[in-house]
Every structure is written in structure tokens, then in C-alpha cells.
Design an enzyme around this catalytic site. Structure first.
Site, PDB file in Angstrom:
ATOM      1  N   ASN A  23      31.963  43.177  41.793  1.00  0.00           N
ATOM      2  CA  ASN A  23      33.009  44.005  41.187  1.00  0.00           C
ATOM      3  C   ASN A  23      32.418  44.755  39.988  1.00  0.00           C
ATOM      4  O   ASN A  23      31.227  44.654  39.706  1.00  0.00           O
ATOM      5  CB  ASN A  23      34.208  43.140  40.778  1.00  0.00           C
ATOM      6  CG  ASN A  23      33.794  42.055  39.811  1.00  0.00           C
ATOM      7  OD1 ASN A  23      33.380  42.334  38.694  1.00  0.00           O
ATOM      8  ND2 ASN A  23      33.868  40.807  40.249  1.00  0.00           N
ATOM      9  N   ASP A  72      36.919  35.991  44.152  1.00  0.00           N
ATOM     10  CA  ASP A  72      37.755  34.937  44.729  1.00  0.00           C
ATOM     11  C   ASP A  72      37.213  34.479  46.081  1.00  0.00           C
ATOM     12  O   ASP A  72      37.456  33.359  46.507  1.00  0.00           O
ATOM     13  CB  ASP A  72      39.194  35.451  44.895  1.00  0.00           C
ATOM     14  CG  ASP A  72      39.902  35.537  43.544  1.00  0.00           C
ATOM     15  OD1 ASP A  72      39.754  34.588  42.753  1.00  0.00           O
ATOM     16  OD2 ASP A  72      40.557  36.565  43.273  1.00  0.00           O
ATOM     17  N   PRO A  94      35.493  28.556  44.536  1.00  0.00           N
ATOM     18  CA  PRO A  94      36.203  27.616  43.650  1.00  0.00           C
ATOM     19  C   PRO A  94      36.881  28.370  42.513  1.00  0.00           C
ATOM     20  O   PRO A  94      36.391  29.408  42.073  1.00  0.00           O
ATOM     21  CB  PRO A  94      35.079  26.725  43.110  1.00  0.00           C
ATOM     22  CG  PRO A  94      33.821  27.507  43.313  1.00  0.00           C
ATOM     23  CD  PRO A  94      34.048  28.381  44.510  1.00  0.00           C
ATOM     24  N   ILE A 134      37.240  28.369  38.961  1.00  0.00           N
ATOM     25  CA  ILE A 134      36.513  27.730  37.855  1.00  0.00           C
ATOM     26  C   ILE A 134      37.462  27.427  36.695  1.00  0.00           C
ATOM     27  O   ILE A 134      37.454  26.330  36.127  1.00  0.00           O
ATOM     28  CB  ILE A 134      35.353  28.644  37.394  1.00  0.00           C
ATOM     29  CG1 ILE A 134      34.406  28.893  38.576  1.00  0.00           C
ATOM     30  CG2 ILE A 134      34.610  28.044  36.209  1.00  0.00           C
ATOM     31  CD1 ILE A 134      33.404  30.003  38.366  1.00  0.00           C
ATOM     32  N   LYS A 193      50.005  33.716  36.324  1.00  0.00           N
ATOM     33  CA  LYS A 193      48.634  33.186  36.410  1.00  0.00           C
ATOM     34  C   LYS A 193      48.435  32.063  35.401  1.00  0.00           C
ATOM     35  O   LYS A 193      47.813  31.047  35.684  1.00  0.00           O
ATOM     36  CB  LYS A 193      47.647  34.327  36.149  1.00  0.00           C
ATOM     37  CG  LYS A 193      46.433  34.276  37.031  1.00  0.00           C
ATOM     38  CD  LYS A 193      45.657  35.572  36.989  1.00  0.00           C
ATOM     39  CE  LYS A 193      45.818  36.373  38.260  1.00  0.00           C
ATOM     40  NZ  LYS A 193      45.064  37.604  38.279  1.00  0.00           N
ATOM     41  N   LYS A 196      47.507  28.390  36.803  1.00  0.00           N
ATOM     42  CA  LYS A 196      46.191  27.805  36.491  1.00  0.00           C
ATOM     43  C   LYS A 196      46.316  26.690  35.463  1.00  0.00           C
ATOM     44  O   LYS A 196      45.417  25.885  35.304  1.00  0.00           O
ATOM     45  CB  LYS A 196      45.248  28.884  35.958  1.00  0.00           C
ATOM     46  CG  LYS A 196      45.029  30.023  36.943  1.00  0.00           C
ATOM     47  CD  LYS A 196      43.601  30.488  36.963  1.00  0.00           C
ATOM     48  CE  LYS A 196      43.419  31.601  37.987  1.00  0.00           C
ATOM     49  NZ  LYS A 196      42.060  31.689  38.501  1.00  0.00           N
TER      50      LYS A 196
HETATM   51  O1  PMT Z   1      33.140  42.909  31.783  1.00  0.00           O
HETATM   52  P1  PMT Z   1      33.901  44.142  31.320  1.00  0.00           P
HETATM   53  O2  PMT Z   1      33.398  45.403  31.994  1.00  0.00           O
HETATM   54  O3  PMT Z   1      33.924  44.263  29.826  1.00  0.00           O
HETATM   55  O4  PMT Z   1      35.419  43.995  31.808  1.00  0.00           O
HETATM   56  C1  PMT Z   1      36.210  42.987  31.263  1.00  0.00           C
HETATM   57  C2  PMT Z   1      37.123  42.366  32.327  1.00  0.00           C
HETATM   58  C3  PMT Z   1      38.130  43.399  32.820  1.00  0.00           C
HETATM   59  C4  PMT Z   1      36.308  41.819  33.505  1.00  0.00           C
HETATM   60  C5  PMT Z   1      37.838  41.164  31.594  1.00  0.00           C
HETATM   61  O5  PMT Z   1      38.578  41.650  30.512  1.00  0.00           O
HETATM   62  C6  PMT Z   1      38.748  40.411  32.549  1.00  0.00           C
HETATM   63  O6  PMT Z   1      39.903  40.750  32.771  1.00  0.00           O
HETATM   64  N1  PMT Z   1      38.200  39.299  33.145  1.00  0.00           N
HETATM   65  C7  PMT Z   1      38.907  38.502  34.164  1.00  0.00           C
HETATM   66  C8  PMT Z   1      38.823  39.209  35.473  1.00  0.00           C
HETATM   67  C9  PMT Z   1      39.444  38.385  36.594  1.00  0.00           C
HETATM   68  O7  PMT Z   1      38.736  37.906  37.412  1.00  0.00           O
HETATM   69  O8  PMT Z   1      40.719  38.218  36.517  1.00  0.00           O
HETATM   70  P2  PMT Z   1      41.550  37.370  37.624  1.00  0.00           P
HETATM   71  O9  PMT Z   1      42.929  37.772  37.295  1.00  0.00           O
HETATM   72  O10 PMT Z   1      41.048  37.628  38.983  1.00  0.00           O
HETATM   73  O11 PMT Z   1      41.251  35.862  37.261  1.00  0.00           O
HETATM   74  C10 PMT Z   1      42.061  35.111  36.373  1.00  0.00           C
HETATM   75  C11 PMT Z   1      41.233  34.144  35.573  1.00  0.00           C
HETATM   76  O12 PMT Z   1      40.669  33.137  36.415  1.00  0.00           O
HETATM   77  C12 PMT Z   1      40.062  34.760  34.827  1.00  0.00           C
HETATM   78  O13 PMT Z   1      39.986  34.088  33.590  1.00  0.00           O
HETATM   79  C13 PMT Z   1      38.855  34.434  35.703  1.00  0.00           C
HETATM   80  O14 PMT Z   1      37.664  34.287  34.929  1.00  0.00           O
HETATM   81  C14 PMT Z   1      39.269  33.101  36.291  1.00  0.00           C
HETATM   82  N2  PMT Z   1      38.761  32.864  37.656  1.00  0.00           N
HETATM   83  C15 PMT Z   1      39.116  33.682  38.683  1.00  0.00           C
HETATM   84  C16 PMT Z   1      38.693  33.407  39.951  1.00  0.00           C
HETATM   85  C17 PMT Z   1      37.886  32.272  40.161  1.00  0.00           C
HETATM   86  N3  PMT Z   1      37.434  31.983  41.371  1.00  0.00           N
HETATM   87  N4  PMT Z   1      37.535  31.486  39.135  1.00  0.00           N
HETATM   88  C18 PMT Z   1      37.969  31.764  37.880  1.00  0.00           C
HETATM   89  O15 PMT Z   1      37.640  31.041  36.934  1.00  0.00           O
END
Ligand code: PMT
Length: 408
Positions: free
Chosen positions: A210, A279, A306, A308, A338, A342
Site C-alpha cells: 500500500n 489484511d 494476523p 497485530i 474499530k 480491536k
Molecule cells: O505512513 P504515512 O504515509 O505517513 O501514512 C500514515 C498512515 C495513513 C498509514 C497512518 O496514519 C495510518 O492510518 N495507519 C494505519 C493504517 C491502517 O492499516 O489502518 P486500518 O484501519 O487498516 O487498521 C487499523 C489498525 O489496526 C491500525 O492501527 C493498524 O496498524 C492495525 N492493524 C491492521 C491490520 C492488521 N493485520 N494488523 C494490525 O495491527
């Protein structure tokens, strides 16, 4: 007592309409108990007279590199040594360029070259000048050298345009300076941070990933380290220098990130999941490059990665867990959902999409916890990171003993 009491702050003022705000900044610094000495460039004096700063700081204002009187008393080397912190506000595009290139042809740039103290600059310029690739490269160069970039803010500009380039407000700059000196709000804490994208191999040459650049996660790591924390940064593949005082572990895939996090989670009492973790990953990694066939389409089987953050939240004992939510729509609702699903203590919602959220763009964070929400920004990611670290520290400090016991 204010965090700035007795601190020696050298304020550099360069030429720009925001120079008038530097007068208020001087007043607020002095009111917070700081000793302020002001250095003005020639262009700055076209906007505000030295007498204004002399009256507000109670000190002679320095304007010339080659001033026999000054050299006998407080010359450039003495000023460079005297300062606990150098703040340039407003910092014009020209000043930033000259700092980036190591110029020493006026008093202010010479002091900046000679000093061993921290330097912070608060850019102020027309939005087009701020957006120009030359300015961006100069700012990035300063950032890599450890200069703190304060702002700029977005909004209406004196030139009649609207956009990013306004100097941060004087009161905001005062709190930025306070952060440089502490209180080291995360002293004694161990913060584990994930940053960047994950890269999920499909075959030896292709992968799923991504747009995450790592900037947000790295800014948070830098800010946490400056706030006195021990910081471990688990980073997906990005091209960024490791922030000062941060231990960095490089990983590629979500499963590698999961394993690195699991190894370091026990020692951490705060976990901040900034990484954009895939994911899903390809269900199988082909040993050789997948050849194209004659078929029109192809189906890719995916396996779930997973979660995390979810795993960290489910641990007992568990650290204070902060997640991010990257959303393209209904940001607040999705972020709250979320947080609950989580089990995170705090979730930071940000909008993402084409030209939004990822990379070197200003952003907005909306923080949700069980008590409600608060908005940070719009601002650059370093500013957001500083404010987020303050917000996390405040929440961790106010955890009741009962909550702590519940977590252990
Ligand atoms: O890196 P930059 O270019 O500065 O951009 C920053 C960002 C947009 C990436 C950052 O601000 C951000 O939003 N990061 C989280 C992106 C994300 O994966 O969001 P999510 O809504 O899909 O996931 C929710 C949370 O679960 C996040 O804290 C993610 O780290 C965590 N996660 C998600 C999937 C997974 N398999 N394991 C996780 O731990």
C-alpha cells in the site's frame, strides 16, 4: 514553574509579514520566564523595528554579523553557545534554503552553523513557495539533520491566497518550545511503534502493498524519543533515516511484523500501531516468477494476515494500546467501531485516499477513546506526532490504579 523558566531562547526573526507575530511570541516567551535574545535579519527589519523586540525581551537586539561592539560583548559564537534553543520564527523560504546549504553570510545563519543547541524553525511563506519542490527538499534536508520544523499551518494568507504556509500561532510555538525542554512526558516508559507498509510477496518479483510512506510512524517515534521514552520501532520497508535515540527493527511482511512486535511487546507499556498492515497476503508464494498464460483473467487466492494490534490488545498484562484507523469514508463511525472491535484504548482516525493521508501531506487526526473525541490538525505529521504524544502521555498518566490492575 513553567517549562521555559530560566531557559535561554535565541529567537531568529527573518523577513516576512509574520514578523509582527514574532513580537507576540517574544512577549509570551518572556512571560513564561524564558530569557530571550533576538537576532533579526536585514529583511526582518523592513517589517518590524528592532526596538519592538528590545522592549519586549528587555535585551539588545542583534542585527549584524560584523559589529565591533557586539563582537566585544555578545558576538556570534557567544550567542551560539548562550542559547539553550534557537527558534527561527518566522523562517522565510530564503532562510530555510540558506540554512540547508550551510550559508554563513549573516548573523543568524552563522549562529545556526556554530551552535550545538537544538534548532527549530517555524516556516512562514506563500503557499506556492511552501509547496515548491526546492523548499520541500530544503525542509527535508534540515529535518534529516535534526532541525525541528514547527508547522506551517494552513489557512488564509496575507497575500490573499489560501493554503499551507502560515506561521503557527505564537501560543502554539510556545508550547512547541516547551516540548523541546520537557517535561519529558514519557520518561520511564517503553514505547513500541509499528510504521510503514507491509509487503506481501506473490512471487520472487511481485508483491501486494500500500501507499504508506512511514512518515507518520517515524514522526511519532521521534517525538516519543524526545519525550524521554525508550522507543522500539518496527518498520515496514521505507526509505527513512532512523530517528535519533530510536531502536529500529526492519521487517517486510505482516507476519514478520507480528513476530517482531510479539518479541518486544512484553517490555513495552505503550504500543502505537501506525503501520498500514496488509489484511491479506497471497495464500501461496510462488517459488518462481508466475508466467502469464492465455487466460483473460486470473484469481488470486488470499489468506488472512494476523491482526497485530488486536493480538496486543488481547494480551494480559497488556500495554496501553493505540491504533490508527485509515478510512476513505464515514471516518468517525468506522474508527469508533474499530476501537471497540480491536479493544484499543485509543484510536486515531485519519482520512486516506488519492493525495490524502499517505506521504508528505498535511493531515488531521481525530482521537477516540472511551471518554469522547478530540481533533488534532490539520498540520504536518511532525506537529501531529508531537501533539499525539502529549495526548497519549496525559491519558497514560491518568490511568487509575484500578485500570492498571485490570490490565495486569
Ligand atoms: O505512513 P504515512 O504515509 O505517513 O501514512 C500514515 C498512515 C495513513 C498509514 C497512518 O496514519 C495510518 O492510518 N495507519 C494505519 C493504517 C491502517 O492499516 O489502518 P486500518 O484501519 O487498516 O487498521 C487499523 C489498525 O489496526 C491500525 O492501527 C493498524 O496498524 C492495525 N492493524 C491492521 C491490520 C492488521 N493485520 N494488523 C494490525 O495491527
Amino acid at each position: 514553574m513553567s517549562g521555559l523558566a530560566e531557559r535561554r531562547i535565541l529567537l531568529g526573526v527573518t523577513g516576512g509579514i509574520a514578523a509582527y507575530k514574532a513580537a507576540e511570541f517574544t512577549r509570551l516567551l518572556a512571560r513564561a520566564g524564558a530569557q530571550v535574545r533576538v537576532v533579526m535579519t536585514r529583511a526582518a527589519q523592513d517589517f518590524v523595528g528592532p526596538l519592538t523586540f528590545q522592549a519586549l525581551s528587555g535585551e539588545k537586539v542583534h542585527t549584524d554579523l560584523l559589529d565591533p561592539d557586539a563582537e566585544a560583548a555578545m558576538g556570534h559564537i557567544e550567542l551560539a553557545r548562550w542559547a539553550d534553543l534557537i527558534v527561527i520564527a518566522p523562517a522565510s523560504a530564503d532562510c530555510i534554503a540558506r540554512l540547508a546549504h550551510g550559508h554563513a553570510d549573516d548573523l543568524l545563519t552563522t549562529i545556526c552553523l556554530a551552535t550545538e543547541s537544538p534548532v527549530a524553525v517555524a516556516p512562514a511563506m506563500n503557499q506556492g513557495m511552501w509547496a515548491h519542490a526546492a523548499t520541500a527538499a530544503n525542509v527535508e534536508c534540515l529535518r534529516r539533520r535534526g532541525v525541528t520544523i514547527l508547522g506551517p499551518a494552513s489557512g488564509d494568507q496575507a497575500c490573499g491566497e489560501t493554503g499551507s504556509g502560515r506561521m503557527r500561532e505564537p501560543a502554539e510555538l510556545v508550547s512547541d518550545c516547551t516540548e523541546v525542554f520537557g517535561p519529558r512526558v514519557l520518561s520511564g516508559h517503553h514505547v513500541l511503534i509499528t510504521a510503514g507498509p507491509t509487503l506481501e510477496a506473490l512471487d520472487p518479483v511481485r508483491y501486494l502493498s500500500n501507499h504508506s510512506s512511514g512518515r507518520m510512524g517515524y514522526a511519532i517515534a521521534a517525538s516519543a524519543a524526545r519525550a524521554g521514552a525508550r522507543v522500539t520501532l518496527v518498520s515496514g520497508p521505507v526509505q527513512r533515516p532512523t530517528p535519533a535515540g530510536v531502536e529500529r527493527i526492519d521487517v517486510q511482511s505482516a507476519r514478520e511484523m507480528q513476530s517482531a512486535v510479539a518479541t518486544h511487546l512484553e517490555a513495552a507499556d505503550i504500543f502505537i500501531a501506525t503501520a498500514a498492515v496488509a489484511d491479506y497476503r497471497p495464500a501461496e508464494i510462488a517459488e518462481r516468477k508466475i508466467k502469464k498464460g492465455d487466460e483473460d483473467g486470473r484469481t488470486l487466492a488470499l489468506a488472512r494476515n494476523p491482526d497485530i494490534l488486536g493480538e496486543a490488545c488481547a494480551r494480559s498484562p497488556r500495554p496501553y494500546c493505540v491504533g490508527f484507523a485509515a478510512e476513505t469514508d464515514t471516518v468517525a463511525e468506522n474508527a469508533q467501531a474499530k476501537r471497540r472491535s480491536k479493544g484499543a484504548d485509543l484510536i486515531c482516525a485519519n482520512a486516506v485516499g488519492a493525495g490524502i493521508g499517505f506521504g508528505d501531506v498535511d493531515s488531521t487526526l481525530e482521537l477516540f477513546d472511551e471518554h469522547g473525541s478530540v481533533r488534532l490538525g490539520p498540520a504536518d505529521k511532525e506537529t501531529l506526532a508531537r501533539e499525539l504524544i502529549m495526548a497519549i502521555a496525559e491519558r497514560v498518566r491518568s490511568l487509575t490504579q484500578e485500570q492498571r490492575n485490570k490490565a495486569t
